[in-house]
Write a protein that holds these residues in place. Structure first.
Motif, PDB file in Angstrom:
ATOM      1  N   GLY A   1       5.437   8.141  10.579  1.00 20.64           N
ATOM      2  CA  GLY A   1       4.612   8.699   9.515  1.00 20.64           C
ATOM      3  C   GLY A   1       3.618   7.736   8.904  1.00 20.64           C
ATOM      4  O   GLY A   1       2.506   8.134   8.541  1.00 20.64           O
ATOM      5  N   VAL A   2       3.986   6.448   8.790  1.00 15.59           N
ATOM      6  CA  VAL A   2       3.117   5.513   8.063  1.00 15.59           C
ATOM      7  C   VAL A   2       1.768   5.333   8.745  1.00 15.59           C
ATOM      8  O   VAL A   2       0.773   5.015   8.075  1.00 15.59           O
ATOM      9  CB  VAL A   2       3.786   4.141   7.861  1.00 15.59           C
ATOM     10  CG1 VAL A   2       4.993   4.244   6.963  1.00 15.59           C
ATOM     11  CG2 VAL A   2       4.139   3.491   9.200  1.00 15.59           C
ATOM     12  N   ALA A   3       1.708   5.547  10.060  1.00 14.53           N
ATOM     13  CA  ALA A   3       0.422   5.382  10.745  1.00 14.53           C
ATOM     14  C   ALA A   3      -0.606   6.374  10.223  1.00 14.53           C
ATOM     15  O   ALA A   3      -1.807   6.072  10.190  1.00 14.53           O
ATOM     16  CB  ALA A   3       0.596   5.547  12.260  1.00 14.53           C
ATOM     17  N   ASP A   4      -0.157   7.569   9.798  1.00 11.99           N
ATOM     18  CA  ASP A   4      -1.125   8.541   9.309  1.00 11.99           C
ATOM     19  C   ASP A   4      -1.703   8.129   7.967  1.00 11.99           C
ATOM     20  O   ASP A   4      -2.784   8.577   7.591  1.00 11.99           O
ATOM     21  CB  ASP A   4      -0.504   9.929   9.225  1.00 11.99           C
ATOM     22  CG  ASP A   4      -1.506  11.020   9.583  1.00 11.99           C
ATOM     23  OD1 ASP A   4      -2.654  10.683   9.918  1.00 11.99           O
ATOM     24  OD2 ASP A   4      -1.152  12.203   9.534  1.00 11.99           O
ATOM     25  N   MET A   5      -0.985   7.291   7.219  1.00 15.22           N
ATOM     26  CA  MET A   5      -1.596   6.688   6.041  1.00 15.22           C
ATOM     27  C   MET A   5      -2.767   5.811   6.477  1.00 15.22           C
ATOM     28  O   MET A   5      -3.850   5.851   5.885  1.00 15.22           O
ATOM     29  CB  MET A   5      -0.569   5.859   5.269  1.00 15.22           C
ATOM     30  CG  MET A   5      -1.160   5.111   4.083  1.00 15.22           C
ATOM     31  SD  MET A   5       0.065   4.210   3.107  1.00 15.22           S
ATOM     32  CE  MET A   5       0.755   5.554   2.143  1.00 15.22           C
TER      33      MET A   5
ATOM     34  N   GLY B   1      -2.054   8.220   1.566  1.00 15.29           N
ATOM     35  CA  GLY B   1      -3.168   7.345   1.930  1.00 15.29           C
ATOM     36  C   GLY B   1      -4.488   7.872   1.422  1.00 15.29           C
ATOM     37  O   GLY B   1      -5.329   7.113   0.913  1.00 15.29           O
ATOM     38  N   GLY B   2      -4.689   9.193   1.523  1.00 15.50           N
ATOM     39  CA  GLY B   2      -5.919   9.787   1.009  1.00 15.50           C
ATOM     40  C   GLY B   2      -6.041   9.625  -0.491  1.00 15.50           C
ATOM     41  O   GLY B   2      -7.127   9.343  -1.019  1.00 15.50           O
ATOM     42  N   MET B   3      -4.924   9.797  -1.185  1.00 15.56           N
ATOM     43  CA  MET B   3      -4.920   9.631  -2.641  1.00 15.56           C
ATOM     44  C   MET B   3      -5.263   8.195  -3.014  1.00 15.56           C
ATOM     45  O   MET B   3      -6.051   7.945  -3.937  1.00 15.56           O
ATOM     46  CB  MET B   3      -3.540  10.010  -3.182  1.00 15.56           C
ATOM     47  CG  MET B   3      -3.417   9.957  -4.691  1.00 15.56           C
ATOM     48  SD  MET B   3      -1.896  10.778  -5.281  1.00 15.56           S
ATOM     49  CE  MET B   3      -0.642   9.913  -4.346  1.00 15.56           C
ATOM     50  N   LEU B   4      -4.683   7.245  -2.280  1.00 10.61           N
ATOM     51  CA  LEU B   4      -4.960   5.839  -2.543  1.00 10.61           C
ATOM     52  C   LEU B   4      -6.424   5.508  -2.305  1.00 10.61           C
ATOM     53  O   LEU B   4      -7.067   4.802  -3.101  1.00 10.61           O
ATOM     54  CB  LEU B   4      -4.061   4.970  -1.653  1.00 10.61           C
ATOM     55  CG  LEU B   4      -4.177   3.459  -1.814  1.00 10.61           C
ATOM     56  CD1 LEU B   4      -3.820   3.029  -3.236  1.00 10.61           C
ATOM     57  CD2 LEU B   4      -3.271   2.748  -0.794  1.00 10.61           C
TER      58      LEU B   4
END
Length: 451
Positions: A20-24, A163-166
């Motif tokens: 999952g973290v890759a999609d961030m 990630g998008g929010m960040l």
């Protein structure tokens, strides 16, 4: 190759999180492109809205046609690490370099700026595709269990929306801080920082995941047959159209938001909280996907979510310009509704790959996801082109007070226009023909064949 004991193995949380973290990391790129790139071209680099929108549409269209080629290459990659994982360590550096150049603003003539934008943006999008499509396909070979796929993709999109929010919250601050008042330098260094962080996450995913499903050992390599299989795969065709429509819906609102707060609300500072509010709500919605799919069929759930999106988007038209709390409330509501659609869609893509193998005896996982990505990019391109062309027709002038027509166009792009596309998505889903009972039958038949 016999995999009966492993293809349905329950994944560890370490592997799920590592996937999952890759999609961030991908959203460190994608959200910047979707939210800020058109604004960067018009208000920082100095390209006209029409020229920038036409360029982005053209590049997205060209890049969309490279997706099937990259998918075919990934399906035919054979290494000791698998078919798809190696791309997570082969491509990050070229992608980072291309992104850095895309957000670089050399002192050129108007024509020179357009040429530079075409070349660098195309390079970035091709590199992005070379790593993103194998990553998408990886979710289809981690496990054959439909519920595990929903869990993996639900977790993936929690990281994606996080990630998008960040990115949307931190990018304006990073541009000011790193640039020291120089917006051009700020954008360049900000993209470099996001690229470095994304590369680290891609490597983490490579190190902690495993591919468990392979094509039938007797399958012969034939790209055109892969394409032909997809052309006769009804549920995949439905998802292809659905992805196109949903990306138009989302991109219209996301890209228009920066203009909405700058020129309509005249509170540009609110942008730093508006899109992150959506991303946070979407992450919460994505986290509920595995639970919802236990009780509601994927097809029905997708239709319900897009209908809610249409209603909330339409309501945005009637929000007074001083009612900021209502804008954020509707945005959060749309985030909750749209959050599950991404893990749902990617889980359904994996299901269509199984359906294709069940129906034809052939499997082309990366091609299945690549052709789907094609429709997403085409949808994004159409949305950006609509914005640019509408702005030009209504007389948009960068960094100046907008006419009433221009402001009205921005409001429509935030409300009724995306709502219409969301309703069309509901209609499209009536044609999807893979329900839970059918998927159980497909998995049982595939297991029987392999054993």
């Amino acid at each position: 190759m016999r995999m009966k004991t492993t293809v349905n193995k329950q994944l560890t949380w370490r592997e799920k999180i590592s996937y999952g973290v890759a999609d961030m990391g991908f959203n460190f790129y994608w959200t910047n492109i979707a939210t800020f790139l058109l604004f960067f071209y018009t208000d920082v680099f100095g390209i006209s809205a029409a020229a920038a929108a036409s360029m982005m549409f053209t590049i997205k269209l060209i890049n969309a046609f490279t997706d099937p080629m990259i998918g075919a290459a990934a399906d035919r990659t054979t290494t000791r690490w698998g078919k798809f994982r190696p791309y997570l360590i082969w491509v990050p550096l070229p992608l980072a370099c291309a992104a850095f150049l895309t957000y670089t603003t050399p002192d050129l003539s108007d024509g020179g700026k357009i040429v530079w934008a075409y070349g660098t943006y195309l390079a970035m999008m091709v590199c992005y595709t070379c790593i993103n499509i194998p990553y998408n396909a990886l979710s289809g070979v981690l496990s054959a269990d439909a519920q595990e796929r929903s869990t993996v993709n639900g977790l993936r999109f929690i990281f994606a929306f996080g990630g998008g929010m960040l990115v949307t919250a931190a990018t304006p601050w990073l541009v000011r801080t790193l640039g020291g008042g120089n917006a051009r330098l700020g954008w360049q260094l900000t993209m470099l920082a996001w690229s470095a962080l994304a590369s680290l996450l891609f490597v983490l995913t490579f190190l902690n995941t495993r591919e468990r499903i392979a094509p039938p050992a007797s399958q012969k390599s034939n790209i055109w047959q892969d394409v032909g299989d997809l052309a006769h795969n009804r549920p995949w065709i439905v998802l292809f159209v659905l992805a196109l429509v949903i990306m138009i819906t989302i991109t219209l609102r996301t890209t228009s938001a920066a203009y909405y707060f700058k020129y309509v609300v005249q509170r540009e500072d609110l942008m730093a909280g508006f899109v992150p509010a959506y991303m946070g709500a979407a992450a919460a919605g994505a986290s509920l996907t595995p639970l919802m799919t236990r009780f509601v069929d994927k097809k029905k759930l997708m239709m319900i979510l897009m209908a809610i999106t249409a209603v909330l988007s339409s309501a945005f038209f009637f929000v007074p310009r001083d009612q900021v709390w209502l804008m954020f409330a509707l945005q959060i509501g749309m985030g909750l509704a749209l959050g599950p659609k991404s893990p749902l869609a990617f889980s359904m893509y994996a299901d269509t790959a199984d359906y294709n193998e069940w129906r034809t005896g052939r499997r082309a996982t990366a091609m299945t996801f690549a052709a789907a990505t094609f429709s997403q990019k085409l949808g994004t391109a159409i949305a950006v082109a609509v914005i640019g062309w509408l702005f030009t027709r209504l007389g948009y002038v960068a960094n100046a007070a907008q006419s009433e027509g221009s402001q009205a166009g921005i409001v429509w792009l935030m409300s009724f226009i995306p709502a219409a596309f969301a309703l069309f998505a509901v209609a499209v889903m009536f044609l999807y023909n893979l329900d839970n009972n059918k998927l159980l039958q497909i998995q049982a038949d595939l297991e029987a064949r392999k054993s």
